[in-house]
Design a protein around this motif. Structure first.
Motif, PDB file in Angstrom:
ATOM      1  N   ARG A 195      61.905 -36.171 -49.888  1.00  0.00           N
ATOM      2  CA  ARG A 195      62.692 -37.216 -50.547  1.00  0.00           C
ATOM      3  C   ARG A 195      62.864 -36.897 -52.026  1.00  0.00           C
ATOM      4  O   ARG A 195      63.915 -37.125 -52.615  1.00  0.00           O
ATOM      5  CB  ARG A 195      62.015 -38.581 -50.366  1.00  0.00           C
ATOM      6  CG  ARG A 195      62.237 -39.161 -48.971  1.00  0.00           C
ATOM      7  CD  ARG A 195      61.547 -40.491 -48.803  1.00  0.00           C
ATOM      8  NE  ARG A 195      60.103 -40.354 -48.771  1.00  0.00           N
ATOM      9  CZ  ARG A 195      59.271 -41.055 -49.515  1.00  0.00           C
ATOM     10  NH1 ARG A 195      59.732 -41.952 -50.349  1.00  0.00           N
ATOM     11  NH2 ARG A 195      57.971 -40.858 -49.434  1.00  0.00           N
ATOM     12  N   GLY A 196      61.807 -36.321 -52.604  1.00  0.00           N
ATOM     13  CA  GLY A 196      61.868 -35.975 -54.021  1.00  0.00           C
ATOM     14  C   GLY A 196      62.918 -34.919 -54.323  1.00  0.00           C
ATOM     15  O   GLY A 196      63.515 -34.923 -55.399  1.00  0.00           O
ATOM     16  N   SER A 197      63.160 -34.028 -53.361  1.00  0.00           N
ATOM     17  CA  SER A 197      64.128 -32.960 -53.612  1.00  0.00           C
ATOM     18  C   SER A 197      65.518 -33.528 -53.859  1.00  0.00           C
ATOM     19  O   SER A 197      66.351 -32.898 -54.508  1.00  0.00           O
ATOM     20  CB  SER A 197      64.158 -31.987 -52.429  1.00  0.00           C
ATOM     21  OG  SER A 197      64.815 -32.579 -51.333  1.00  0.00           O
ATOM     22  N   GLY A 198      65.759 -34.741 -53.341  1.00  0.00           N
ATOM     23  CA  GLY A 198      67.066 -35.346 -53.554  1.00  0.00           C
ATOM     24  C   GLY A 198      67.117 -36.194 -54.808  1.00  0.00           C
ATOM     25  O   GLY A 198      68.104 -36.214 -55.519  1.00  0.00           O
ATOM     26  N   SER A 199      66.002 -36.902 -55.107  1.00  0.00           N
ATOM     27  CA  SER A 199      66.056 -37.851 -56.222  1.00  0.00           C
ATOM     28  C   SER A 199      65.509 -37.265 -57.514  1.00  0.00           C
ATOM     29  O   SER A 199      65.947 -37.612 -58.589  1.00  0.00           O
ATOM     30  CB  SER A 199      65.275 -39.121 -55.863  1.00  0.00           C
ATOM     31  OG  SER A 199      63.936 -38.792 -55.584  1.00  0.00           O
ATOM     32  N   ASN A 200      64.535 -36.355 -57.407  1.00  0.00           N
ATOM     33  CA  ASN A 200      63.908 -35.831 -58.623  1.00  0.00           C
ATOM     34  C   ASN A 200      63.545 -34.364 -58.403  1.00  0.00           C
ATOM     35  O   ASN A 200      62.376 -33.997 -58.270  1.00  0.00           O
ATOM     36  CB  ASN A 200      62.657 -36.655 -58.961  1.00  0.00           C
ATOM     37  CG  ASN A 200      62.077 -36.286 -60.312  1.00  0.00           C
ATOM     38  OD1 ASN A 200      62.571 -35.363 -60.961  1.00  0.00           O
ATOM     39  ND2 ASN A 200      61.038 -36.982 -60.733  1.00  0.00           N
ATOM     40  N   ALA A 201      64.588 -33.530 -58.340  1.00  0.00           N
ATOM     41  CA  ALA A 201      64.383 -32.114 -58.022  1.00  0.00           C
ATOM     42  C   ALA A 201      63.472 -31.449 -59.047  1.00  0.00           C
ATOM     43  O   ALA A 201      62.602 -30.645 -58.696  1.00  0.00           O
ATOM     44  CB  ALA A 201      65.731 -31.402 -57.954  1.00  0.00           C
ATOM     45  N   GLU A 202      63.652 -31.832 -60.323  1.00  0.00           N
ATOM     46  CA  GLU A 202      62.859 -31.198 -61.379  1.00  0.00           C
ATOM     47  C   GLU A 202      61.369 -31.525 -61.199  1.00  0.00           C
ATOM     48  O   GLU A 202      60.501 -30.658 -61.342  1.00  0.00           O
ATOM     49  CB  GLU A 202      63.366 -31.681 -62.749  1.00  0.00           C
ATOM     50  CG  GLU A 202      62.805 -30.936 -63.948  1.00  0.00           C
ATOM     51  CD  GLU A 202      63.020 -29.434 -63.855  1.00  0.00           C
ATOM     52  OE1 GLU A 202      64.077 -29.008 -63.358  1.00  0.00           O
ATOM     53  OE2 GLU A 202      62.120 -28.685 -64.282  1.00  0.00           O
ATOM     54  N   GLY A 203      61.093 -32.779 -60.840  1.00  0.00           N
ATOM     55  CA  GLY A 203      59.712 -33.182 -60.607  1.00  0.00           C
ATOM     56  C   GLY A 203      59.081 -32.406 -59.466  1.00  0.00           C
ATOM     57  O   GLY A 203      57.939 -31.953 -59.562  1.00  0.00           O
ATOM     58  N   VAL A 204      59.848 -32.242 -58.390  1.00  0.00           N
ATOM     59  CA  VAL A 204      59.349 -31.494 -57.236  1.00  0.00           C
ATOM     60  C   VAL A 204      59.067 -30.049 -57.642  1.00  0.00           C
ATOM     61  O   VAL A 204      58.052 -29.464 -57.279  1.00  0.00           O
ATOM     62  CB  VAL A 204      60.376 -31.555 -56.081  1.00  0.00           C
ATOM     63  CG1 VAL A 204      60.014 -30.564 -54.987  1.00  0.00           C
ATOM     64  CG2 VAL A 204      60.438 -32.960 -55.518  1.00  0.00           C
ATOM     65  N   ARG A 205      59.975 -29.491 -58.441  1.00  0.00           N
ATOM     66  CA  ARG A 205      59.821 -28.099 -58.870  1.00  0.00           C
ATOM     67  C   ARG A 205      58.555 -27.959 -59.715  1.00  0.00           C
ATOM     68  O   ARG A 205      57.774 -27.029 -59.544  1.00  0.00           O
ATOM     69  CB  ARG A 205      61.057 -27.665 -59.668  1.00  0.00           C
ATOM     70  CG  ARG A 205      61.162 -26.171 -59.863  1.00  0.00           C
ATOM     71  CD  ARG A 205      62.475 -25.787 -60.542  1.00  0.00           C
ATOM     72  NE  ARG A 205      63.637 -26.040 -59.704  1.00  0.00           N
ATOM     73  CZ  ARG A 205      64.655 -26.823 -60.041  1.00  0.00           C
ATOM     74  NH1 ARG A 205      64.650 -27.439 -61.209  1.00  0.00           N
ATOM     75  NH2 ARG A 205      65.653 -26.991 -59.225  1.00  0.00           N
ATOM     76  N   VAL A 212      62.266 -26.493 -54.161  1.00  0.00           N
ATOM     77  CA  VAL A 212      63.313 -27.486 -53.887  1.00  0.00           C
ATOM     78  C   VAL A 212      64.252 -26.966 -52.807  1.00  0.00           C
ATOM     79  O   VAL A 212      64.679 -27.707 -51.918  1.00  0.00           O
ATOM     80  CB  VAL A 212      64.095 -27.800 -55.183  1.00  0.00           C
ATOM     81  CG1 VAL A 212      65.271 -28.707 -54.872  1.00  0.00           C
ATOM     82  CG2 VAL A 212      63.187 -28.448 -56.199  1.00  0.00           C
ATOM     83  N   ILE A 213      64.560 -25.669 -52.908  1.00  0.00           N
ATOM     84  CA  ILE A 213      65.505 -25.105 -51.940  1.00  0.00           C
ATOM     85  C   ILE A 213      64.922 -25.184 -50.533  1.00  0.00           C
ATOM     86  O   ILE A 213      65.600 -25.573 -49.583  1.00  0.00           O
ATOM     87  CB  ILE A 213      65.860 -23.667 -52.337  1.00  0.00           C
ATOM     88  CG1 ILE A 213      66.769 -23.722 -53.565  1.00  0.00           C
ATOM     89  CG2 ILE A 213      66.538 -22.924 -51.209  1.00  0.00           C
ATOM     90  CD1 ILE A 213      67.052 -22.417 -54.205  1.00  0.00           C
ATOM     91  N   ARG A 214      63.598 -24.840 -50.413  1.00  0.00           N
ATOM     92  CA  ARG A 214      62.985 -24.907 -49.089  1.00  0.00           C
ATOM     93  C   ARG A 214      63.000 -26.349 -48.571  1.00  0.00           C
ATOM     94  O   ARG A 214      63.259 -26.593 -47.392  1.00  0.00           O
ATOM     95  CB  ARG A 214      61.548 -24.381 -49.165  1.00  0.00           C
ATOM     96  CG  ARG A 214      60.994 -24.014 -47.807  1.00  0.00           C
ATOM     97  CD  ARG A 214      59.628 -23.365 -47.926  1.00  0.00           C
ATOM     98  NE  ARG A 214      59.662 -22.105 -48.643  1.00  0.00           N
ATOM     99  CZ  ARG A 214      58.577 -21.527 -49.180  1.00  0.00           C
ATOM    100  NH1 ARG A 214      57.400 -22.114 -49.084  1.00  0.00           N
ATOM    101  NH2 ARG A 214      58.682 -20.377 -49.802  1.00  0.00           N
ATOM    102  N   ALA A 215      62.763 -27.309 -49.481  1.00  0.00           N
ATOM    103  CA  ALA A 215      62.776 -28.708 -49.059  1.00  0.00           C
ATOM    104  C   ALA A 215      64.161 -29.104 -48.559  1.00  0.00           C
ATOM    105  O   ALA A 215      64.301 -29.764 -47.521  1.00  0.00           O
ATOM    106  CB  ALA A 215      62.352 -29.602 -50.223  1.00  0.00           C
TER     107      ALA A 215
END
Lengths: 337, 331
Positions: B201-211, B217-220
């Motif tokens: 879910r984070g990859s869509g809303s907060n990609a930078e945070g996930v990174r 992010v790409i794998r997510a």
């Protein structure tokens, strides 16, 4: 020529490059122009038709640019919507075309005297549909995809209900106009070129057109330059609706009358020609010359598929894959920022 | 947060009653109520709907749609939109009805390749930063084209095993209820309670945070596309079992309906903000509205418009609510 030669001698720094630098530079500019791949592809398919089918090159292209003109008209509207950015896309064009075709043909009723009224109604219906999309997207805040698709489905329902009760016939003079030729030159194909040139001038030379691209590049910066992003974007949807309405009535005239499936292939194709023509899908750069070439390319591709008896499935696959491949190969729009 | 006391604010940071209420109910609450209300209207019109058989008859056609809504939900969670899911489901249906019966191994391989192709599409969209709308729209024609090549006109026969599996209906609890419950619970636990679900879910809303948290992010995003493909296949499976034959165009209407279902179910186009329970309820709402319109004798040509109108109304209402909230905050 002599000028080029002297320059070659006097500039030792550039003499390491092969050939004549200025000519090379000119060729490079042409090659690097975003519309070039579309023109190369267009010519390649044109020649392929000539070789495979043994058909005359002149008649192939003159038939091609007639049919491509409908796509050019719809595509220009789509190009403006895509160019204003913000995820702009108009998925309602096919439904606008079909409804406008029915409306206009009912009004024309096969009478030449009603041509102006018919075209006017078609365009106004398209403008109205575009205005509804614009309100939903810019003032209610819907994503362009949902707004235009919702309007499209609404129009489709109206068309389904309304078309059952009318028998519309296009005015014969308008039908003749779409197929008339002066010698080998199709008049309607020239109309397409003129429309493309006119809108290229609007986009690149008028303050409105410059604002369209500016808003697509950076809305905040554009608003400092006295462009109101929401209004500019809204105007693009209205324009797209009007163009789709115009294309709808012309296509109905060309094909003898309206039908329920009239516009359906234009939904994807109108986006395809924008992408093929080298415009940026993320907005900010519209290339109308490329769009024209892309439209002829797609039309000739269909001709080629028909000549080689390719099944409808392959035509779908080629058209869909072409868009994805061109997008994948094109310069990354995200890297622009 | 706890170390910085609110000095200037007069109100305490403790959640107000309204905030606690909305936290308790979540975005899934309203669509669930709406689904129940529509179902209630149907029961009022025809009481037999409430019987186990009636329930099965009404809900079974909605199962493929619910799977399609969940597929769309994964893509919307990635911050993208999938315009190709309808054609993809149609292709799955055609493969199950034509290739699977004659050559099971080839059929299964074909379905696996379809999932791989979806993953590749996800890679292309994520790595190149391409607009998902255009890529998936282009791919939808590729899926449709392949399906038409395999099966130019509707036909084929779905294997008996799949038909009986899909139509499985134990005597006490209707099969549809079992399927809906299992799918909803498993998917919701994964997406909302598991660690990787949060990353997705984070990859869509907060990609930078996930990174920054050390996840790819790409794998997510690719995982989300793979999940979408798997749910698309499930939708195709149920559709095949219910209809018994293949048709490339069978699921074209699912494109708008699945988007509508996610949005009605509290999802947001901004990405990351999705709710599994909400999406299932949203799918039921959209589907039940169609059934209800049929019940009261509305022509099928009106149904597309009615369902589109519901989507527009929900979005207008949500825009209105957001606007009121904004006004109230500034007061």
């Amino acid at each position: 020529m002599t000028d080029l030669d002297t320059r070659l001698k006097t500039s030792p720094a550039e003499s390491t490059k092969p050939g004549r630098p200025t000519l090379g530079a000119a060729v490079l500019t042409v090659l690097k122009h975003p519309a070039t791949p579309a023109f190369i592809g267009m010519i390649a398919i044109w020649l392929a038709i000539g070789i495979i089918a043994g058909r005359g090159l002149v008649e192939t292209i003159s038939a091609g640019i007639i049919i491509a003109t409908f796509l050019v008209i719809v595509g220009i509207g789509q190009l403006f919507v895509i160019t204003v950015g913000n995820g702009g896309i108009d998925l309602s064009v096919s439904y606008v075309m079909t409804l406008s075709a029915f409306l206009a043909c009912q009004i024309m009723a096969g009478e030449n005297s009603n041509i102006v009224a018919g075209i006017l109604v078609a365009v106004v219906a398209g403008l109205a549909a575009g205005a509804v999309s614009a309100v939903l997207i810019e003032f209610v805040g819907m994503p362009p995809l949902v707004g235009t698709l919702a309007v499209g489905f609404g129009l489709q329902t109206i068309t389904l209900v309304y078309s059952g009760s009318v028998v519309g016939v296009a005015a014969p003079a308008l039908s003749q106009f779409t197929t008339a030729q002066i010698g080998p030159i199709p008049i309607f194909g020239i109309v397409g070129v003129v429309i493309a040139v006119a809108f290229a001038i609007i986009l690149k030379r008028t303050s409105y057109g410059r604002r369209v691209e500016a808003v697509g590049q950076k809305p905040v910066a554009a608003s400092f330059a006295n462009a109101r992003p929401a209004l500019i974007r809204a105007s693009a949807y209205v324009l797209s609706g009007g163009m789709a309405g115009l294309a709808g009535v012309l296509l109905a005239a060309y094909s003898g009358g309206p039908s329920l499936g009239l516009g359906s292939s234009y939904q994807l194709a109108s986006i395809a020609v924008v992408v093929l023509g080298g415009s940026l899908i993320a907005g900010g750069r519209g290339i109308i010359s490329g769009l024209w070439a892309g439209a002829v390319l797609l039309t000739l591709l269909t001709t080629l598929a028909n000549i080689t008896r390719l099944s409808g499935g392959w035509q779908f696959i080629i058209q869909g894959a072409l868009i994805v491949i061109v997008l994948a190969l094109a310069r990354n729009p995200m890297a622009r920022r | 947060m706890t170390t910085t006391p609110p000095i200037t604010r007069e109100r305490s940071t403790a959640p107000t009653a309204r905030e606690r209420l909305s936290g308790l109910f979540g975005p899934w609450f309203l669509p669930s109520v709406a689904a129940l209300i529509i179902f209630g209207i149907m029961v009022a019109l025809r009481p037999l709907v409430a019987s186990p058989t009636g329930l099965n008859l009404v809900l079974a056609p909605l199962i493929p749609l619910v799977f399609a809504v969940l597929a769309q939900m994964f893509v919307i969670a990635a911050g993208d939109i999938d315009l190709g899911i309808g054609s993809f489901i149609g292709l799955a249906n055609v493969v199950i009805a034509v290739i699977l019966p004659s050559n099971p191994a080839a059929g299964i391989l074909f379905l696996v390749v379809m999932v791989a192709a979806y993953a590749a599409m996800g890679v292309l969209i994520a790595v190149r930063g391409l607009p998902s709308i255009v890529v998936t729209l282009g791919m939808s024609f590729v899926w449709l084209g392949i399906a038409i090549l395999i099966l130019p006109t509707p036909g084929g026969v779905v294997p008996e095993g799949i038909v009986s599996f899909v139509r499985f209906n134990p005597p006490v609890v209707p099969g549809v209820i079992i399927v809906l419950t299992i799918v909803t619970v498993v998917t919701a636990l994964f997406l909302h309670r598991s660690k990787y679900g949060a990353v997705l879910r984070g990859s869509g809303s907060n990609a930078e945070g996930v990174r920054r948290a050390g996840w790819s992010v790409i794998r997510a995003k690719v995982s989300l596309y793979v999940l979408a493909a798997i749910f698309g296949l499930l939708s195709g499976l149920y559709l095949s079992g219910q209809t018994g034959g293949g048709d490339p165009y069978i699921a074209q209407s699912y494109v708008l309906l699945s988007i509508a279902g996610v949005i009605v179910g509290g999802g947001s186009f901004k990405g990351g903000e999705v709710s599994v329970v909400g999406a299932v309820a949203g799918g039921l709402v959209v589907g039940l509205i169609g059934s209800l319109l049929q019940f009261i004798g509305v022509q099928s040509s009106f149904q597309a418009a009615a369902q589109g109108l519901v989507l527009v109304l929900v979005l207008v209402l949500r825009a209105l609510v957001n606007w009121i909230r904004k006004v109230r905050r500034t007061l």
